[in-house]
Scaffold this motif. Sequence first.
Motif, mmCIF file in Angstrom:
data_model
loop_
_atom_site.group_PDB
_atom_site.id
_atom_site.type_symbol
_atom_site.label_atom_id
_atom_site.label_comp_id
_atom_site.label_asym_id
_atom_site.label_seq_id
_atom_site.Cartn_x
_atom_site.Cartn_y
_atom_site.Cartn_z
ATOM 1 N N LEU A 168 25.661 32.387 39.588
ATOM 2 C CA LEU A 168 25.705 33.599 40.392
ATOM 3 C C LEU A 168 24.523 33.650 41.344
ATOM 4 N N GLU A 169 24.771 34.111 42.561
ATOM 5 C CA GLU A 169 23.673 34.340 43.495
ATOM 6 C C GLU A 169 22.957 35.643 43.167
ATOM 7 N N ASN A 170 23.720 36.645 42.717
ATOM 8 C CA ASN A 170 23.148 37.941 42.344
ATOM 9 C C ASN A 170 23.745 38.374 41.012
ATOM 10 N N PRO A 171 22.941 39.001 40.132
ATOM 11 C CA PRO A 171 23.460 39.461 38.835
ATOM 12 C C PRO A 171 24.567 40.502 39.020
ATOM 13 N N LEU A 172 25.514 40.517 38.086
ATOM 14 C CA LEU A 172 26.572 41.528 38.073
ATOM 15 C C LEU A 172 26.121 42.634 37.130
ATOM 16 N N TYR B 210 40.319 39.555 43.846
ATOM 17 C CA TYR B 210 39.234 40.405 44.344
ATOM 18 C C TYR B 210 39.102 41.653 43.467
ATOM 19 N N TRP B 211 37.854 42.085 43.278
ATOM 20 C CA TRP B 211 37.553 43.286 42.501
ATOM 21 C C TRP B 211 36.513 44.118 43.244
ATOM 22 N N LEU B 212 36.631 45.435 43.152
ATOM 23 C CA LEU B 212 35.634 46.346 43.703
ATOM 24 C C LEU B 212 34.580 46.601 42.639
ATOM 25 N N ASP B 213 33.326 46.297 42.959
ATOM 26 C CA ASP B 213 32.221 46.410 42.014
ATOM 27 C C ASP B 213 31.626 47.812 42.072
ATOM 28 N N PHE B 214 30.838 48.180 41.021
ATOM 29 C CA PHE B 214 30.078 49.425 41.083
ATOM 30 C C PHE B 214 28.997 49.335 42.163
ATOM 31 N N GLU B 215 28.439 48.153 42.345
ATOM 32 C CA GLU B 215 27.492 47.942 43.427
ATOM 33 C C GLU B 215 28.257 47.915 44.758
ATOM 34 N N PRO B 216 27.544 48.052 45.887
ATOM 35 C CA PRO B 216 28.244 48.039 47.193
ATOM 36 C C PRO B 216 28.686 46.635 47.578
ATOM 37 N N ARG B 217 29.654 46.094 46.830
ATOM 38 C CA ARG B 217 30.115 44.733 47.083
ATOM 39 C C ARG B 217 31.516 44.532 46.508
ATOM 40 N N ILE B 218 32.126 43.442 46.936
ATOM 41 C CA ILE B 218 33.412 42.995 46.411
ATOM 42 C C ILE B 218 33.183 41.646 45.753
ATOM 43 N N ASN B 219 33.661 41.483 44.532
ATOM 44 C CA ASN B 219 33.567 40.206 43.830
ATOM 45 C C ASN B 219 34.889 39.460 43.990
ATOM 46 N N LEU B 220 34.811 38.152 44.260
ATOM 47 C CA LEU B 220 35.999 37.347 44.496
ATOM 48 C C LEU B 220 35.949 36.064 43.691
ATOM 49 N N TYR B 221 37.130 35.639 43.244
ATOM 50 C CA TYR B 221 37.255 34.362 42.544
ATOM 51 C C TYR B 221 38.426 33.594 43.136
ATOM 52 N N ASP B 222 38.158 32.404 43.623
ATOM 53 C CA ASP B 222 39.178 31.532 44.183
ATOM 54 C C ASP B 222 39.731 30.669 43.052
ATOM 55 N N SER B 223 40.949 30.971 42.612
ATOM 56 C CA SER B 223 41.534 30.246 41.485
ATOM 57 C C SER B 223 42.007 28.853 41.868
ATOM 58 N N SER C 80 30.444 36.998 46.174
ATOM 59 C CA SER C 80 30.490 38.429 46.453
ATOM 60 C C SER C 80 30.375 38.675 47.943
ATOM 61 N N LEU C 81 31.036 39.733 48.408
ATOM 62 C CA LEU C 81 30.971 40.161 49.802
ATOM 63 C C LEU C 81 30.386 41.561 49.867
ATOM 64 N N ASP C 82 29.609 41.832 50.902
ATOM 65 C CA ASP C 82 29.107 43.184 51.122
ATOM 66 C C ASP C 82 30.232 44.082 51.632
ATOM 67 N N LEU C 83 30.200 45.341 51.204
ATOM 68 C CA LEU C 83 31.138 46.320 51.744
ATOM 69 C C LEU C 83 30.723 46.710 53.153
ATOM 70 N N PRO D 228 36.195 55.189 30.183
ATOM 71 C CA PRO D 228 36.811 53.889 30.488
ATOM 72 C C PRO D 228 37.607 53.845 31.784
ATOM 73 N N SER D 229 38.184 54.965 32.217
ATOM 74 C CA SER D 229 38.965 54.951 33.452
ATOM 75 C C SER D 229 38.096 54.683 34.674
ATOM 76 N N LYS D 230 36.773 54.798 34.531
ATOM 77 C CA LYS D 230 35.865 54.546 35.651
ATOM 78 C C LYS D 230 35.281 53.136 35.606
ATOM 79 N N TRP D 231 35.635 52.346 34.611
ATOM 80 C CA TRP D 231 35.118 50.986 34.495
ATOM 81 C C TRP D 231 35.803 50.089 35.521
ATOM 82 N N PRO D 232 35.437 48.786 35.597
ATOM 83 C CA PRO D 232 36.013 47.928 36.638
ATOM 84 C C PRO D 232 37.538 47.964 36.661
ATOM 85 N N LYS D 233 38.087 48.249 37.833
ATOM 86 C CA LYS D 233 39.532 48.336 37.975
ATOM 87 C C LYS D 233 40.144 46.944 38.016
#
Length: 321
Positions: free
Chosen positions: A127-131, A155-168, A175-178, A140-145
């Motif tokens: 990881l470049e930055n910790p999650l 793609y996932w929307l993080d609690f931090e101002p970023r999007i996490n992505l995994y290329d399968s 991660s991408l900045d919002l 629980p309804s507010k945890w990672p969707k």
Amino acid sequence: MVKGNFDECVSFLHGCRLYIIASSMGFLLCCEQEIYQRHYYVYNPVTRQYFALPEVKTCTNHVEVGIKVQTCAKYVAIGFNCKLDDPINKDVISFTIVRYKVPAESTVTIESFSSQTNAWTEITLALENPLDFQPSFYHPSKWPKSGGAIEGVFYWLDFEPRINLYDSVNMCFWSLDLPDRLDYLHMRSLGVSGGILCFASMCCGLTVWQLKSNIRDRTALWDKKYTNLCVFEAFNTCPETLGLLHRCGLGHRINYNFDRDMVFHPYEPQILIVLNIKEYGKFLMCYDMDNSSAKLVCNFGNRKTYTNIFPYEWQEWPLLL
């Protein structure tokens, strides 16, 4: 609701309480627990088939104070994607499930399941930055969707101002900045609308961005599609809301707050938002971003209800697992 009737057939396992956590091509991904997720099921409401996945191996060993103990991943972000196996035989699909554990410091472990191999596999990536993740203040309804997928990229929307992505396909995580750099205190949504990845933020009105760059580009380029839409005004003037005002005797305006849940319609320029009206329950509203109009979709009633909404596509043909 399926074609006007309430479908209770998702409760196909006796003695288990199931949670619907994701959807793809009309199939539902269910699990037995919201946390410590280990038992998953894929369900087809059309044929009422279900497929039980092998139990996920979530536990890892570590040493603490000289004593060997076993710990489990409590929180996971999960993605679910179905695809047609054969363009000619359009009745058979395969599916992929991808998940990762949070928090994660220097590395992230991606666990993936393929229906073609019927097995879970693991891959550990740097990881470049910790999650970071601080779930103790949230239900629980507010945890990672659950995340979606475009061309094999989850793609996932993080609690931090970023999007996490995994290329399968290429097996890499980044991660991408919002576009607005807002944190989780603001109501946000990430999803696909018209085949394009979109991000919405409810801060000083509803603002929507569209991803201009390729989903695999490490530097995101965003186009602003809608700016500061007056969602409150539309909800307070739509006929269904006015009728609700009259029935509840609340005067001419409703004092409500948004419940952090909103989701893009996959094809129409619409976004669905959950409203929480004190003492009167929760309501699902649909807002049309092109003409700034709103309508009531569903009344959840005056009961303690936690929601996790996502788009669902009802398939007319009987797709098979």
